[in-house]
Design a protein around this motif. Structure first.
Motif, PDB file in Angstrom:
ATOM      1  N   ASP A  94       6.049 -27.837 -37.982  1.00  7.80           N
ATOM      2  CA  ASP A  94       6.572 -26.549 -37.304  1.00  7.80           C
ATOM      3  C   ASP A  94       7.657 -27.131 -36.165  1.00  7.80           C
ATOM      4  O   ASP A  94       7.911 -27.072 -34.865  1.00  7.80           O
ATOM      5  N   LEU A  95       8.772 -27.778 -36.932  1.00  8.78           N
ATOM      6  CA  LEU A  95       9.712 -28.488 -36.436  1.00  8.78           C
ATOM      7  C   LEU A  95      10.921 -27.377 -36.143  1.00  8.78           C
ATOM      8  O   LEU A  95      10.969 -26.183 -37.023  1.00  8.78           O
ATOM      9  N   LYS A  96      11.874 -27.544 -35.147  1.00 12.52           N
ATOM     10  CA  LYS A  96      12.947 -26.558 -35.082  1.00 12.52           C
ATOM     11  C   LYS A  96      13.995 -26.536 -36.097  1.00 12.52           C
ATOM     12  O   LYS A  96      15.094 -25.888 -36.209  1.00 12.52           O
ATOM     13  N   ARG A  97      14.382 -27.858 -36.631  1.00 16.01           N
ATOM     14  CA  ARG A  97      15.362 -28.074 -37.744  1.00 16.01           C
ATOM     15  C   ARG A  97      14.778 -28.992 -38.779  1.00 16.01           C
ATOM     16  O   ARG A  97      13.912 -29.634 -38.678  1.00 16.01           O
ATOM     17  N   ASN A  98      15.763 -28.949 -39.747  1.00 13.46           N
ATOM     18  CA  ASN A  98      15.664 -29.770 -41.021  1.00 13.46           C
ATOM     19  C   ASN A  98      16.342 -31.336 -40.384  1.00 13.46           C
ATOM     20  O   ASN A  98      17.543 -31.270 -40.142  1.00 13.46           O
ATOM     21  N   HIS A  99      15.759 -32.314 -40.481  1.00  9.79           N
ATOM     22  CA  HIS A  99      16.019 -33.588 -39.751  1.00  9.79           C
ATOM     23  C   HIS A  99      16.677 -34.618 -40.813  1.00  9.79           C
ATOM     24  O   HIS A  99      16.723 -36.014 -40.527  1.00  9.79           O
ATOM     25  N   TYR A 100      16.835 -34.337 -42.141  1.00 13.02           N
ATOM     26  CA  TYR A 100      17.657 -35.301 -43.192  1.00 13.02           C
ATOM     27  C   TYR A 100      18.858 -35.788 -42.511  1.00 13.02           C
ATOM     28  O   TYR A 100      19.306 -36.889 -42.763  1.00 13.02           O
ATOM     29  N   ASP A 101      19.697 -34.878 -41.966  1.00  8.80           N
ATOM     30  CA  ASP A 101      21.024 -35.503 -41.195  1.00  8.80           C
ATOM     31  C   ASP A 101      20.536 -36.336 -40.172  1.00  8.80           C
ATOM     32  O   ASP A 101      21.251 -37.361 -39.953  1.00  8.80           O
ATOM     33  N   ARG A 102      19.476 -36.254 -39.422  1.00 11.87           N
ATOM     34  CA  ARG A 102      18.991 -37.464 -38.668  1.00 11.87           C
ATOM     35  C   ARG A 102      18.865 -38.582 -39.209  1.00 11.87           C
ATOM     36  O   ARG A 102      19.175 -39.755 -38.767  1.00 11.87           O
ATOM     37  N   LEU A 103      17.938 -38.762 -39.999  1.00 13.71           N
ATOM     38  CA  LEU A 103      17.817 -39.732 -41.098  1.00 13.71           C
ATOM     39  C   LEU A 103      19.130 -40.388 -41.601  1.00 13.71           C
ATOM     40  O   LEU A 103      19.333 -41.681 -41.756  1.00 13.71           O
ATOM     41  N   GLY A 104      20.010 -39.639 -42.176  1.00 18.56           N
ATOM     42  CA  GLY A 104      21.208 -39.913 -42.673  1.00 18.56           C
ATOM     43  C   GLY A 104      22.073 -40.910 -41.476  1.00 18.56           C
ATOM     44  O   GLY A 104      22.763 -42.003 -42.032  1.00 18.56           O
ATOM     45  N   THR A 169      25.297 -28.789 -37.219  1.00 20.51           N
ATOM     46  CA  THR A 169      24.453 -28.833 -35.850  1.00 20.51           C
ATOM     47  C   THR A 169      23.256 -28.216 -35.804  1.00 20.51           C
ATOM     48  O   THR A 169      22.276 -28.526 -35.196  1.00 20.51           O
ATOM     49  N   GLN A 170      23.088 -27.189 -36.799  1.00 19.49           N
ATOM     50  CA  GLN A 170      21.627 -26.322 -36.772  1.00 19.49           C
ATOM     51  C   GLN A 170      21.604 -25.944 -35.305  1.00 19.49           C
ATOM     52  O   GLN A 170      20.174 -25.646 -35.033  1.00 19.49           O
ATOM     53  N   GLY A 171      22.404 -25.539 -34.682  1.00 19.89           N
ATOM     54  CA  GLY A 171      22.329 -24.756 -33.334  1.00 19.89           C
ATOM     55  C   GLY A 171      21.865 -25.678 -32.242  1.00 19.89           C
ATOM     56  O   GLY A 171      21.722 -25.328 -31.057  1.00 19.89           O
ATOM     57  N   ASP A 172      22.083 -26.924 -32.308  1.00 20.67           N
ATOM     58  CA  ASP A 172      21.887 -28.097 -31.330  1.00 20.67           C
ATOM     59  C   ASP A 172      23.162 -28.374 -30.773  1.00 20.67           C
ATOM     60  O   ASP A 172      23.990 -29.089 -31.498  1.00 20.67           O
ATOM     61  N   ILE A 173      23.245 -27.960 -29.281  1.00 20.32           N
ATOM     62  CA  ILE A 173      24.622 -28.313 -28.774  1.00 20.32           C
ATOM     63  C   ILE A 173      24.672 -30.038 -28.404  1.00 20.32           C
ATOM     64  O   ILE A 173      25.882 -30.436 -28.412  1.00 20.32           O
ATOM     65  N   TRP A 174      23.746 -30.802 -28.652  1.00 23.94           N
ATOM     66  CA  TRP A 174      23.770 -32.224 -28.515  1.00 23.94           C
ATOM     67  C   TRP A 174      23.859 -32.785 -30.073  1.00 23.94           C
ATOM     68  O   TRP A 174      23.415 -33.921 -29.891  1.00 23.94           O
ATOM     69  N   ASP A 175      24.196 -32.207 -30.860  1.00 21.87           N
ATOM     70  CA  ASP A 175      23.980 -32.839 -32.327  1.00 21.87           C
ATOM     71  C   ASP A 175      24.835 -34.092 -32.282  1.00 21.87           C
ATOM     72  O   ASP A 175      24.443 -35.031 -33.041  1.00 21.87           O
ATOM     73  N   THR A 176      26.032 -34.005 -31.893  1.00 24.30           N
ATOM     74  CA  THR A 176      26.875 -35.066 -32.002  1.00 24.30           C
ATOM     75  C   THR A 176      26.345 -36.274 -31.328  1.00 24.30           C
ATOM     76  O   THR A 176      26.508 -37.558 -31.981  1.00 24.30           O
ATOM     77  N   GLN A 177      26.005 -35.908 -29.991  1.00 24.91           N
ATOM     78  CA  GLN A 177      25.259 -37.229 -29.342  1.00 24.91           C
ATOM     79  C   GLN A 177      24.085 -37.811 -30.153  1.00 24.91           C
ATOM     80  O   GLN A 177      23.873 -38.958 -30.090  1.00 24.91           O
ATOM     81  N   TRP A 178      23.149 -36.920 -30.682  1.00 24.26           N
ATOM     82  CA  TRP A 178      21.985 -37.368 -31.370  1.00 24.26           C
ATOM     83  C   TRP A 178      22.634 -38.237 -32.507  1.00 24.26           C
ATOM     84  O   TRP A 178      21.913 -39.179 -32.962  1.00 24.26           O
ATOM     85  N   ASP A 179      23.473 -37.776 -33.395  1.00 22.77           N
ATOM     86  CA  ASP A 179      24.118 -38.418 -34.449  1.00 22.77           C
ATOM     87  C   ASP A 179      24.509 -39.799 -34.228  1.00 22.77           C
ATOM     88  O   ASP A 179      24.172 -40.842 -34.836  1.00 22.77           O
TER      89      ASP A 179
END
Length: 205
Positions: A94-104, A169-179
């Protein structure tokens, strides 16, 4: 060891990467997205192949390059938002997004070992704190440049579907910072846990 002889492991890595590349270009989610994601990695592989005789890296560096290329080609095939295994994880937990990009982006931190090797072999830098700092700084600069390129592609294409998939980004405004943060974590862990192995392999050259 005969330095002119190509190790079997290098041929194996090349074959695996080539197989994944061929698979990735067969009916991807979008050819435009595939090109945006995969062409830079393909260009990097061509550069590595072109400089193989003049600058033969350690097998560890080639394993890292192969791993990163494979992860990128998989992302290019499905898009990072729709990678099936991570969609299953998303749904199951029940996660909010696909986290494959986070792993990448975390895995991209491993590339600091390749940077470290090039600096050791092509500059006056020696093993120590400054080598780690400069290697880490270069890795973060590459990560930041990639985020800027994603942003520019999105702006130039006026937010088209391929650009949105590329931006991921999958709707995450902090996606760049997370990456960039995950790349930093991957970089630090690689320097802490892989540097000693890397040093041993460099001595065997």
């Amino acid at each position: 060891m005969n330095k002119d002889k190509v190790p079997v492991i290098h041929i194996f890595l090349l074959a695996v990467v080539a197989a994944v590349l061929i698979w990735s270009v067969i009916k991807p989610n979008s050819y435009a997205t595939w090109a945006l994601e995969s062409v830079p990695a393909l260009a990097g592989l061509i550069l590595v192949a072109a400089t193989y005789k003049r600058l033969r890296l350690t097998t560890l560096s080639y394993v890292i390059i192969a791993l990163l290329a494979i992860s990128i080609f998989i992302g290019g095939h499905y898009t990072y938002e729709k990678m099936p295994v991570f969609n299953w994880i998303k749904d199951d937990y029940d996660l909010k997004r696909n986290h494959y990009d986070r792993l990448g982006h975390f895995l991209k931190g491993l590339f600091v070992i390749v940077i470290r090797e090039i600096l050791l072999r092509k500059t006056a830098l020696t093993k120590g704190g400054w080598l780690a700092v400069i290697s880490m700084s270069m890795m973060l600069a590459i990560a930041a440049l990639y985020e800027i390129i994603e942003w520019l592609v999105s702006k130039i294409s006026h937010g088209g579907k391929a650009a949105r998939d590329f931006l991921g980004t999958q709707g995450d405004i902090w996606d760049t910072q997370w990456d960039m943060s995950l790349t930093l974590v991957g970089t630090i862990l690689a320097l802490i846990f892989i540097s000693r192995l890397h040093n041993r392999l460099l001595k065997k050259r």
